[in-house]
Write an enzyme that holds these catalytic residues in place. Structure first.
Site, PDB file in Angstrom:
ATOM      1  N   ASP A 308       0.914  -1.128   0.201  1.00  0.00           N
ATOM      2  CA  ASP A 308       0.094   0.008  -0.230  1.00  0.00           C
ATOM      3  C   ASP A 308       0.826   1.202  -0.294  1.00  0.00           C
ATOM      4  O   ASP A 308       0.254   2.468  -0.334  1.00  0.00           O
ATOM      5  CB  ASP A 308      -1.282   0.061   1.012  1.00  0.00           C
ATOM      6  CG  ASP A 308      -0.054  -0.294   2.834  1.00  0.00           C
ATOM      7  OD1 ASP A 308       0.911   0.342   2.176  1.00  0.00           O
ATOM      8  OD2 ASP A 308      -0.608  -1.125   3.376  1.00  0.00           O
ATOM      9  N   ASP A 382       6.432  -6.196   6.990  1.00  0.00           N
ATOM     10  CA  ASP A 382       5.294  -5.572   7.145  1.00  0.00           C
ATOM     11  C   ASP A 382       4.472  -6.540   6.515  1.00  0.00           C
ATOM     12  O   ASP A 382       3.254  -5.594   5.654  1.00  0.00           O
ATOM     13  CB  ASP A 382       5.252  -4.148   6.366  1.00  0.00           C
ATOM     14  CG  ASP A 382       3.890  -3.238   6.435  1.00  0.00           C
ATOM     15  OD1 ASP A 382       2.808  -3.705   8.255  1.00  0.00           O
ATOM     16  OD2 ASP A 382       2.920  -2.523   5.965  1.00  0.00           O
TER      17      ASP A 382
END
Length: 520
Positions: A308, A382
């Site tokens: 993202d 992440d």
């Protein structure tokens, strides 16, 4: 009498082709049920195992029941094809709609519907192949001995399964979605019924009634295919409880962005919340800056996951950064967050920065192939939580050893590590795993309202110390507040935990148990 020396007739070729089609359709229904269960219920290994087990058992039951069909084989085959097309084709849409309509937190009724549907379709599919073999034997007795018949039928059966096994994740789901994929293959089953009616019309009683049945099934499935997008939109808005702004199925996951400019945007992957735009800054600031600021002047940064671009946005706040390599498995994620204005506004167009290089690859394989002379000052890990074995490998001693191999001597890695409050043992398992490969682990946590208390682990060869400065403009982290992140109250304090190894993947089981208690 069929001449053995003659080539195969049109009817024979079409019957064998039907084996290819029904095998492909049968596998699609099985894969669609497993994928949908994984999306909606989580724990993909459990869902696929139980769906496949139920489906195969039902196929066995169907094969056994086929022995009681003695008359009107062609007509019975035609009817079964219509039933398979109707039940299998509508199953993904029906399950999706049922899950959206049932009260939240009550998975038992949905599971009953899921396994009832899988058992029904599996039983019908189990009837198909024995009937085709018997039709071939009766129609073309002179051409087929038992061994030839079995070899021919199973060859086409397995080829059909192979084609679908490859096409399902790479072509069908990304381009059609689960609902349309089910309906499309339901229409193929109905198409087999139509040609069987035409080819063997002299052997089918009441051809007019069977023609009407074929037309009705094709109309239902065709109408469903046309309305699939509307059904998906309705079901997802019911499921997420807010307007769905973007939706996309990739080869790896279902990506949904829901919400509004007023209430904030939420990103969901396979139904699991990844961030809320109103508080994601807390998560990403806590993830990135303790490692980056402690290093002092990081130049080369590796971000694993985080397609993202939010973690990259925070990395770029540090003026010393010269190169950021983002490794994200799903190209759909990086494309959406590079191109959609709604999303690029959230990551400050970080994926357009000339210092950022995007690599769409599996992080484990990419690190394995990386040259031993490549090192990074900071590595930001992440990944989604270890809810299945594919993700669990990214939390293993094997993976952290790879990470250590490419971490500069003075570098820091930081790993997002689930909730130390809700999944306490899972959190400390990740800490123990990093320590097992010789890294110093510094665990810390932060409160993110959308998730609750969330944990992170710094891993390095040198001790971590509270940095002297943080980049300007942060909304959550502050130098006076950093020591509080390191304090674990009694309900989050360390508990004994074994390292997560690739051979056992104990973390996946622990994670499922701990989060499963929350969802029950």
């Amino acid at each position: 009498m069929v001449d053995e020396r003659a080539g195969p007739s049109a009817a024979e070729v079409l019957l064998l082709a039907s084996v290819f089609v029904v095998a492909a359709c049968g596998l699609v229904y099985e894969l669609a049920a497993g994928a949908l269960a994984s999306y909606l219920l989580g724990d993909s290994v459990l869902q696929f195992s139980t769906v496949i087990g139920t489906y195969l058992a039902a196929m066995g039951a169907g094969s056994y029941l086929s022995r009681f069909i003695d008359r009107q084989l062609v007509a019975q085959f035609l009817r079964i094809e219509l039933l398979v097309g109707l039940a299998g084709g509508l199953m993904p849409a029906a399950l999706f709609a049922a899950h959206a309509s049932l009260p939240g937190g009550h998975d038992t009724p949905f599971r009953v519907l899921l396994y009832a549907g899988v058992a029904t379709v599996g039983t019908l599919v189990g009837l198909e192949i024995p009937l085709v073999m018997r039709i071939l034997k009766r129609q073309f007795a002179a051409r087929y001995g038992l061994k030839d018949l079995v070899a021919q039928v199973l060859t086409f059966d397995y080829l059909g399964a192979l084609v679908v096994a490859v096409a399902f994740p790479l072509l069908l789901v990304p381009h059609l979605g689960l609902i349309r994929t089910g309906l499309f293959f339901g229409l193929l089953n109905a198409g087999v019924a139509v040609w069987a009616l035409w080819m063997f019309r002299a052997q089918v009683p009441r051809p007019g009634a069977h023609t009407l049945a074929c037309a009705a099934v094709v109309a239902v499935l065709g109408g469903g295919f046309a309305a699939a997008e509307s059904l998906t939109a309705w079901a997802e808005e019911r499921f997420y409880g807010e307007s769905v702004l973007l939706r996309e199925s990739s080869a790896y996951q279902r990506v949904v962005v829901a919400g509004s400019a007023e209430s904030g945007l939420r990103l969901y992957l396979n139904g699991n919340l990844q961030f809320h735009s109103r508080d994601e800054y807390r998560y990403h600031e806590a993830l990135v800056h303790p490692a980056m600021a402690a290093h002092g002047a990081p130049k080369k940064v590796l971000v694993l996951g985080g397609g993202d671009g939010m973690a990259v946005r925070e990395v770029l706040r540090h003026p010393s950064v010269q190169q950021v390599t983002l490794v994200e498995l799903d190209p759909a994620m990086t494309r959406l967050f590079r191109e959609q204005p709604l999303l690029t506004a959230l990551n400050d167009r970080s994926l357009h920065d000339p210092r950022v290089r995007i690599v769409n690859a599996d992080a484990y394989g990419w690190l394995e192939q990386l040259g031993d002379d490549t090192f990074f000052d900071v590595v930001v890990v992440d990944f989604p939580d270890p809810s299945n074995f594919a993700l669990g490998k990214l939390y293993s001693t094997s993976f952290y050893a790879l990470l250590d191999r490419h971490l500069a001597a003075s570098g820091y890695a930081v790993i997002q590590t689930t909730s130390p409050l809700i999944a306490r043992r899972s959190f400390w398992t990740v800490v123990a795993t990093a320590e097992a490969v010789g890294l110093r682990a510094t665990p810390y946590h932060a409160h993110v309202p959308s998730f609750g208390e969330w944990g992170f682990v710094l891993a390095s060869r040198r001790p971590w110390a509270i940095p002297a400065a943080l980049p300007p403009g942060l909304r959550f982290l502050s130098l006076p507040g950093l020591p509080a992140l390191l304090d674990f109250p009694p309900d989050m304090a360390r508990v004994p935990a074994e390292p997560n190894r690739l051979s056992t993947q104990s973390l996946v089981h622990t994670f499922e148990q701990e989060w499963g208690r929350v969802h029950r």
